[in-house]
Design an enzyme around this catalytic site. Structure first.
Site: not given
Ligand code: SF4
Length: 467
Positions: A12, A37, A108-109, A249, A350, A387
């Site tokens: 977000c 988002g 956001n989170g 990313y 990549d 994550c």
């Molecule tokens: S698990 Fe990976 S994507 Fe999720 S907060 Fe930690 S570093 Fe970021």
């Protein structure tokens, strides 16, 4: 990498503005945060009463009707659902009634214990929840929080939630911004001609004609009153865990984290990658757009010239469907074209590999353009774990690094070789440490409070599914 099947879905973006015509500025700022988002967008303003407009869709379509958003106080939210379904009731920001007046929140989170807190709020406070979003849980927690100041109420909330949150609150003629004590998600403060802005990323400030002032620090509470920032405060500290994937990313290349442009960080990641895993190549190309900065860095440290190889079709939109492999290959060809690469040995950079199913058609495209060899270099360590803090990646069993080693993956994608940057190389490039950075999707080691909450979360999810 950004293909038509977006492999990692961002979470977000939030913004808060205090300035004349704050609602219009917040909408503008949300355009700059669209990459965080794309499911829904919303803005709330205050001019003695709250005015809220939110709907499903991109910012452009949600605000095409030019809704009336009067007032000099505003917050806004772009949502991609990491908790809760993709429906209009889950669109942010969330407005709740509280004992200190109307409160609007954008988040956001991701809150791991939201299902437990939802039940607790309903049972203990007789509250009705209208969505399955964790943002509504946070808003309702604050609405019943004891305390005479925002610091006290936010600390009460922080003592009960487990997870990541960068929040902006609209509380009458007051804006509040807070980052969780881990500092897992970003939040920055900026100055515009006639006011102040808080935003997930500093790239939003320049669109408003403003400048970045500073990052909000982990655990910091900032308040903006009629005349600008006023002394805020701090939540109980915790070990910092800024998301490494923001660097790799998620964030826009022109965003600053700790005063350093994300583009520069990605170049540094590419440089480390080149030092760790040089390739026998004549030309370095990146998978556009997010692989490009790292490809430039790879070229710098290896001395192999950088060139354009893949051209992105900017008019093919993102889609969340799960296409079959044949369809996916067609989508990749809709998304990318290749310049002639006859007889060249290519280092293809990549940003990351999630499921591994989009890389194979890209390697095929580069070979069809005439490349004699394709050496894939990846600007993140192998992704091995999901994550739980707000980035929708994939389940553990879907992550290809758990099923194949690098050589196997090279064979699977028909590359001549394939190598990832190491965790230590990544940390050097982002200037982070294992004590201030979240690396859990590469290491399986989550921040302590998150690790401790995982069994209870799994149990709560099972109970919800059984209902
Ligand atoms: S698990 Fe990976 S994507 Fe999720 S907060 Fe930690 S570093 Fe970021």
């Amino acid at each position: 990498m950004d293909t038509s099947q977006q492999k990692v879905k961002d979470e977000c973006g939030v913004i808060a503005v205090h300035a004349p015509e704050a609602g219009k500025l917040a909408v503008l700022g949300l355009h700059a945060l669209q990459h965080r988002g794309q499911e829904s967008a919303g803005v709330a303003t205050f001019d003695g009463a709250v005015h809220l407009h939110k709907a499903m869709g991109l910012v452009e379509s949600v605000f095409a009707c030019d809704p009336s958003l009067p007032g000099s106080w505003a917050i806004g939210h772009n949502r991609y659902s990491t908790t809760g379904s993709s429906t209009a009731v889950n669109a942010g920001p969330f407005e709740v009634a509280s004992r200190f007046g109307p409160l609007v929140l954008a988040h956001n989170g991701n809150i791991l214990n939201a299902p437990i807190l939802r039940g607790w709020l309903a049972d203990s406070f007789n509250l009705t929840l209208h969505s399955d979003s964790d943002s509504e849980v946070l808003a309702l927690l604050l609405s019943v929080a004891p305390g005479d100041s925002w610091i006290e109420r936010l600390q009460w909330m922080a003592d009960r939630v487990i997870g990541s949150y960068s929040l902006v609150l609209l509380a009458g003629d007051r804006l509040i911004g807070v980052r969780d004590p881990m500092g897992n998600r970003p939040l920055a403060m900026g100055r515009i001609a006639e006011g102040w802005v808080l935003a997930s990323e500093s790239c939003a400030f320049s669109l408003l004609g403003g400048i970045p002032v500073r990052d909000v620090q982990p655990g910091e509470v900032v308040e903006i009153g009629q005349d600008g920032p006023i002394p805020g405060g701090w939540l109980t500290p915790a070990r910092h865990a800024f998301c490494a994937f923001e660097h790799i990313y998620i964030a826009r290349p022109d965003t600053l984290f700790a005063g350093r442009a994300v583009h520069a960080v990605r170049r540094a990641i590419g440089e480390e990658l080149g030092r760790e895993h040089p390739a026998p190549a004549d030309l370095v190309i990146g998978v556009p757009d997010s692989g490009t900065s790292a490809a430039l860095g790879f070229s710098t440290s290896t001395g192999i010239p950088f060139g354009e190889g893949l051209i992105k079709n900017r008019y093919v939109g993102r889609t969340f469907i799960q296409p079959a492999q044949a369809e996916r290959e067609r989508l990749i060809r809709m998304k990318f074209g290749a310049l002639p690469l006859k007889g060249k040995r290519i280092a293809l950079v990549d940003d990351s590999i999630v499921r591994g199913n989009t890389l194979r058609p890209i390697v095929a495209l580069v070979r069809e353009a005439g490349a004699s060899e394709v050496h894939v270099r990846v600007a993140s360590p192998p992704l091995t774990d999901p994550c739980y803090l707000g980035v929708d990646m994939a389940r553990k069993d879907e992550l290809i690094a758990n099923r194949m080693g690098e050589d196997e993956l090279a064979a699977h994608t028909t590359a001549d070789s394939l190598r990832h940057i190491s965790v230590d190389g990544l940390l050097r490039a982002i200037r982070g440490t294992r004590d201030d950075t979240c690396l859990a999707c590469f290491t399986g080691r989550y921040p302590p409070a998150v690790q401790a909450a995982l069994p209870a979360r799994a149990e709560a999810e099972e109970m919800e599914m059984a209902r």
